[in-house]
Design a protein around this motif. Structure first.
Motif, mmCIF file in Angstrom:
data_model
loop_
_atom_site.group_PDB
_atom_site.id
_atom_site.type_symbol
_atom_site.label_atom_id
_atom_site.label_comp_id
_atom_site.label_asym_id
_atom_site.label_seq_id
_atom_site.Cartn_x
_atom_site.Cartn_y
_atom_site.Cartn_z
ATOM 1 N N ASN A 119 0.825 -1.208 0.000
ATOM 2 C CA ASN A 119 0.000 0.000 0.000
ATOM 3 C C ASN A 119 0.863 1.262 0.000
ATOM 4 O O ASN A 119 0.395 2.345 0.346
ATOM 5 N N CYS A 120 2.127 1.107 -0.379
ATOM 6 C CA CYS A 120 3.022 2.241 -0.557
ATOM 7 C C CYS A 120 4.243 1.758 -1.336
ATOM 8 O O CYS A 120 4.418 0.555 -1.559
ATOM 9 N N VAL A 121 5.080 2.698 -1.730
ATOM 10 C CA VAL A 121 6.345 2.379 -2.395
ATOM 11 C C VAL A 121 7.469 3.057 -1.630
ATOM 12 O O VAL A 121 7.366 4.235 -1.265
ATOM 13 N N VAL A 122 8.534 2.305 -1.374
ATOM 14 C CA VAL A 122 9.755 2.864 -0.785
ATOM 15 C C VAL A 122 10.849 2.788 -1.834
ATOM 16 O O VAL A 122 11.128 1.720 -2.387
ATOM 17 N N ILE A 123 11.447 3.938 -2.111
ATOM 18 C CA ILE A 123 12.494 4.011 -3.123
ATOM 19 C C ILE A 123 13.786 4.487 -2.464
ATOM 20 O O ILE A 123 13.773 5.385 -1.623
ATOM 21 N N ALA A 124 14.889 3.845 -2.828
ATOM 22 C CA ALA A 124 16.202 4.210 -2.296
ATOM 23 C C ALA A 124 17.173 4.317 -3.465
ATOM 24 O O ALA A 124 16.776 4.217 -4.631
ATOM 25 N N ASP A 125 18.443 4.522 -3.169
ATOM 26 C CA ASP A 125 19.463 4.527 -4.215
ATOM 27 C C ASP A 125 19.665 3.082 -4.661
ATOM 28 O O ASP A 125 20.458 2.350 -4.082
ATOM 29 N N ALA A 126 18.923 2.681 -5.679
ATOM 30 C CA ALA A 126 18.918 1.284 -6.105
ATOM 31 C C ALA A 126 20.005 0.955 -7.117
ATOM 32 O O ALA A 126 20.108 -0.192 -7.562
ATOM 33 N N GLY A 127 20.791 1.943 -7.518
ATOM 34 C CA GLY A 127 21.903 1.679 -8.422
ATOM 35 C C GLY A 127 21.459 1.027 -9.718
ATOM 36 O O GLY A 127 20.578 1.519 -10.423
ATOM 37 N N GLU A 128 22.063 -0.115 -10.036
ATOM 38 C CA GLU A 128 21.764 -0.817 -11.286
ATOM 39 C C GLU A 128 20.335 -1.358 -11.324
ATOM 40 O O GLU A 128 19.836 -1.728 -12.393
ATOM 41 N N ASP A 129 19.662 -1.406 -10.182
ATOM 42 C CA ASP A 129 18.283 -1.893 -10.149
ATOM 43 C C ASP A 129 17.272 -0.840 -10.597
ATOM 44 O O ASP A 129 16.072 -1.121 -10.659
ATOM 45 N N PHE A 130 17.744 0.365 -10.920
ATOM 46 C CA PHE A 130 16.853 1.388 -11.476
ATOM 47 C C PHE A 130 16.638 1.128 -12.969
ATOM 48 O O PHE A 130 16.974 1.938 -13.824
ATOM 49 N N SER A 131 16.061 -0.015 -13.278
ATOM 50 C CA SER A 131 15.744 -0.353 -14.665
ATOM 51 C C SER A 131 14.361 0.189 -15.017
ATOM 52 O O SER A 131 13.572 0.551 -14.137
ATOM 53 N N TYR A 132 14.048 0.210 -16.317
ATOM 54 C CA TYR A 132 12.704 0.626 -16.730
ATOM 55 C C TYR A 132 11.659 -0.294 -16.108
ATOM 56 O O TYR A 132 10.625 0.164 -15.603
ATOM 57 N N GLN A 133 11.933 -1.590 -16.120
ATOM 58 C CA GLN A 133 10.974 -2.560 -15.588
ATOM 59 C C GLN A 133 10.679 -2.289 -14.117
ATOM 60 O O GLN A 133 9.513 -2.285 -13.691
ATOM 61 N N ASN A 134 11.726 -2.054 -13.325
ATOM 62 C CA ASN A 134 11.528 -1.839 -11.891
ATOM 63 C C ASN A 134 10.866 -0.495 -11.599
ATOM 64 O O ASN A 134 10.028 -0.390 -10.694
ATOM 65 N N MET A 135 11.249 0.533 -12.346
ATOM 66 C CA MET A 135 10.607 1.836 -12.163
ATOM 67 C C MET A 135 9.136 1.772 -12.561
ATOM 68 O O MET A 135 8.265 2.344 -11.893
ATOM 69 N N ASN A 136 8.845 1.073 -13.648
ATOM 70 C CA ASN A 136 7.461 0.979 -14.103
ATOM 71 C C ASN A 136 6.605 0.190 -13.117
ATOM 72 O O ASN A 136 5.431 0.513 -12.906
ATOM 73 N N LYS A 137 7.184 -0.833 -12.490
ATOM 74 C CA LYS A 137 6.447 -1.589 -11.482
ATOM 75 C C LYS A 137 6.099 -0.696 -10.298
ATOM 76 O O LYS A 137 4.960 -0.731 -9.786
ATOM 77 N N ALA A 138 7.056 0.121 -9.845
ATOM 78 C CA ALA A 138 6.783 1.053 -8.748
ATOM 79 C C ALA A 138 5.684 2.032 -9.149
ATOM 80 O O ALA A 138 4.779 2.342 -8.360
ATOM 81 N N PHE A 139 5.742 2.515 -10.386
ATOM 82 C CA PHE A 139 4.717 3.417 -10.917
ATOM 83 C C PHE A 139 3.345 2.747 -10.899
ATOM 84 O O PHE A 139 2.341 3.339 -10.474
ATOM 85 N N GLN A 140 3.283 1.499 -11.339
ATOM 86 C CA GLN A 140 2.010 0.781 -11.396
ATOM 87 C C GLN A 140 1.417 0.580 -10.003
ATOM 88 O O GLN A 140 0.205 0.731 -9.806
ATOM 89 N N VAL A 141 2.271 0.232 -9.036
ATOM 90 C CA VAL A 141 1.790 0.053 -7.665
ATOM 91 C C VAL A 141 1.168 1.347 -7.152
ATOM 92 O O VAL A 141 0.071 1.349 -6.568
#
Length: 208
Positions: A119-141
């Motif tokens: 029911n929320c998103v927590v974002i940190a300095d994810a380095g190489e994990d800042f992919s389009y797929q991962n960012m889009n998943k956070a956006f969708q949530v």
């Protein structure tokens, strides 16, 4: 010496940043900034309380302290105020279940947090994990929530490593804010509440 004593009259504690102040990170573990190890040791020998206040969100406190100790710093895990443990407390207090967009190295700080049905998103300095797929998943949530909550561990634009400047979490936070039409809650510097937490943990008031 007398001049310094006069300037420090009434001062009981010192807050120290870590990245870019004590050391520059890097793939090889980074390197201490010249004079920083000695400066920390000198402060520790003084009458002042010392606390380390960082926005480091790629490493757990244990990992960060281990790295710094190997570089010669006198530092313990209990002396570090870091955004991931602070965010974990907030999540517990507000019964929030996060979708985590963070590095594997910091996931242990959220080990006691329920992450099912976010029911929320927590974002940190994810380095190489800042992919389009991962960012889009956070956006969708976030877009699926009636009242989306985005918690960002800091909001820095960039930081320095031994290999050069690195894009920080703030750029990705701003992307999600823009896409979702929301404003993130920042846990970390420069949030006043974060500094107040560090002062509370150190046992001093802001004017001290």
């Amino acid at each position: 010496m007398a001049a310094w004593d006069k300037r420090l009259a009434g001062v009981r504690g010192v807050l120290l940043d870590i990245s870019g102040v004590l050391y520059d990170g890097g793939e090889d573990g980074g390197a201490p900034i010249p004079g920083s190890v000695e400066a920390v040791a000198r402060l520790k020998r003084s009458r002042l309380k010392v606390r380390f206040c960082t926005n480091e969100s790629q490493k757990s406190r244990r990992e960060l302290v281990g790295l710094l100790r190997r570089q010669g710093f006198d530092i313990s895990e209990g002396e570090v105020t870091a955004p991931a443990p602070a965010a974990s407390l907030i999540l517990k207090e507000r019964s929030l279940r996060p979708h985590l967009l963070v590095c594997d190295g910091v996931r242990s700080e959220f080990g006691q947090i329920d992450t099912t049905n976010p029911n929320c998103v927590v974002i940190a300095d994810a380095g190489e994990d800042f992919s389009y797929q991962n960012m889009n998943k956070a956006f969708q949530v976030l877009m699926e929530l009636e009242k989306p909550v985005l918690i960002s561990l800091g909001k820095g634009r960039y930081y320095k490593e031994t290999s050069g400047l690195m894009l920080d979490v703030g750029a990705y936070m701003k992307a999600l804010e823009y896409a979702c039409g929301i404003e993130a809650e920042v846990v970390g510097k420069p949030s006043p509440e974060y500094f107040q937490l560090a002062l509370k943990e150190m046992g001093v008031e802001a004017h001290e």
